[in-house]
Design a protein around this motif. Structure first.
Motif, PDB file in Angstrom:
ATOM      1  N   ILE A  21       0.842  -1.210   0.000  1.00 14.55           N
ATOM      2  CA  ILE A  21       0.000   0.000   0.000  1.00 14.55           C
ATOM      3  C   ILE A  21       0.873   1.255   0.000  1.00 14.55           C
ATOM      4  O   ILE A  21       0.616   2.216  -0.724  1.00 14.55           O
ATOM      5  CB  ILE A  21      -0.975  -0.010   1.197  1.00 14.55           C
ATOM      6  CG1 ILE A  21      -2.021  -1.109   0.993  1.00 14.55           C
ATOM      7  CG2 ILE A  21      -1.645   1.348   1.367  1.00 14.55           C
ATOM      8  CD1 ILE A  21      -2.889  -1.353   2.203  1.00 14.55           C
ATOM      9  N   GLY A  22       1.933   1.251   0.809  1.00 13.57           N
ATOM     10  CA  GLY A  22       2.845   2.402   0.860  1.00 13.57           C
ATOM     11  C   GLY A  22       3.535   2.637  -0.465  1.00 13.57           C
ATOM     12  O   GLY A  22       3.669   3.782  -0.922  1.00 13.57           O
ATOM     13  N   ALA A  23       3.987   1.549  -1.118  1.00 15.01           N
ATOM     14  CA  ALA A  23       4.648   1.680  -2.413  1.00 15.01           C
ATOM     15  C   ALA A  23       3.674   2.208  -3.468  1.00 15.01           C
ATOM     16  O   ALA A  23       4.041   3.041  -4.309  1.00 15.01           O
ATOM     17  CB  ALA A  23       5.226   0.339  -2.849  1.00 15.01           C
ATOM     18  N   GLY A  24       2.444   1.739  -3.419  1.00 12.12           N
ATOM     19  CA  GLY A  24       1.438   2.230  -4.355  1.00 12.12           C
ATOM     20  C   GLY A  24       1.147   3.717  -4.162  1.00 12.12           C
ATOM     21  O   GLY A  24       1.035   4.468  -5.127  1.00 12.12           O
ATOM     22  N   ALA A  25       1.039   4.129  -2.907  1.00  8.11           N
ATOM     23  CA  ALA A  25       0.792   5.542  -2.612  1.00  8.11           C
ATOM     24  C   ALA A  25       1.971   6.399  -3.076  1.00  8.11           C
ATOM     25  O   ALA A  25       1.780   7.475  -3.657  1.00  8.11           O
ATOM     26  CB  ALA A  25       0.540   5.734  -1.125  1.00  8.11           C
ATOM     27  N   ALA A  27       4.119   5.689  -5.491  1.00 12.78           N
ATOM     28  CA  ALA A  27       4.118   5.717  -6.953  1.00 12.78           C
ATOM     29  C   ALA A  27       3.073   6.692  -7.490  1.00 12.78           C
ATOM     30  O   ALA A  27       3.317   7.415  -8.461  1.00 12.78           O
ATOM     31  CB  ALA A  27       3.873   4.315  -7.507  1.00 12.78           C
ATOM     32  N   LEU A  28       1.925   6.726  -6.856  1.00 13.92           N
ATOM     33  CA  LEU A  28       0.858   7.641  -7.274  1.00 13.92           C
ATOM     34  C   LEU A  28       1.277   9.097  -7.086  1.00 13.92           C
ATOM     35  O   LEU A  28       1.099   9.929  -7.985  1.00 13.92           O
ATOM     36  CB  LEU A  28      -0.419   7.348  -6.487  1.00 13.92           C
ATOM     37  CG  LEU A  28      -1.649   8.164  -6.856  1.00 13.92           C
ATOM     38  CD1 LEU A  28      -2.061   7.868  -8.292  1.00 13.92           C
ATOM     39  CD2 LEU A  28      -2.792   7.837  -5.923  1.00 13.92           C
ATOM     40  N   VAL A  29       1.866   9.420  -5.947  1.00 12.82           N
ATOM     41  CA  VAL A  29       2.317  10.791  -5.679  1.00 12.82           C
ATOM     42  C   VAL A  29       3.449  11.163  -6.642  1.00 12.82           C
ATOM     43  O   VAL A  29       3.472  12.264  -7.198  1.00 12.82           O
ATOM     44  CB  VAL A  29       2.755  10.952  -4.208  1.00 12.82           C
ATOM     45  CG1 VAL A  29       3.458  12.273  -3.979  1.00 12.82           C
ATOM     46  CG2 VAL A  29       1.557  10.828  -3.287  1.00 12.82           C
ATOM     47  N   ALA A  30       4.404  10.234  -6.858  1.00 13.84           N
ATOM     48  CA  ALA A  30       5.515  10.511  -7.767  1.00 13.84           C
ATOM     49  C   ALA A  30       5.011  10.757  -9.186  1.00 13.84           C
ATOM     50  O   ALA A  30       5.469  11.674  -9.868  1.00 13.84           O
ATOM     51  CB  ALA A  30       6.510   9.359  -7.749  1.00 13.84           C
ATOM     52  N   ALA A  31       4.061   9.971  -9.641  1.00 17.07           N
ATOM     53  CA  ALA A  31       3.498  10.158 -10.979  1.00 17.07           C
ATOM     54  C   ALA A  31       2.796  11.509 -11.095  1.00 17.07           C
ATOM     55  O   ALA A  31       2.908  12.190 -12.122  1.00 17.07           O
ATOM     56  CB  ALA A  31       2.536   9.026 -11.309  1.00 17.07           C
TER      57      ALA A  31
END
Length: 97
Positions: A21-25, A27-31
């Motif tokens: 979940i942390g990695a997904g969050a 990645a979303l913020v970085a994108a």
């Protein structure tokens, strides 16, 4: 659902799920940040001016027509400049020197 319940459910997840979940969050913020930076850094000048030319230089407009090239000529977005092996062009975009 209150914020306390959300934290309670999150803390009950396994470590593997929390990392996912942390990695997904992240990645979303970085994108989102990369998208904003790329969208705002576009080049805005629509015309440029050739300050000085030396050697063989040709200018072709977006319709494929060749234009005569002289010092201080303005060219538009879509025009293509080509220089020969001895050619040099000094251009000004109207915003920076």
């Amino acid at each position: 659902m209150s914020l306390t319940n959300v934290f309670a459910k999150f803390s009950s997840l396994s470590t593997k799920k929390m990392i996912f979940i942390g990695a997904g969050a992240f990645a979303l913020v970085a994108a989102a940040v990369i998208g904003i930076v790329m969208a705002s850094s576009g080049y805005t000048a629509t015309t440029m001016r050739l300050l000085k030319i030396e050697g063989a230089v040709t200018l072709e407009n977006s319709k494929g027509e060749t234009k005569p090239v002289i010092d201080n000529i303005r060219f538009q977005s879509g025009d293509a400049l080509s220089t020969g092996t001895d050619g040099t062009v000094y251009a000004f975009d109207g915003e920076t020197a």
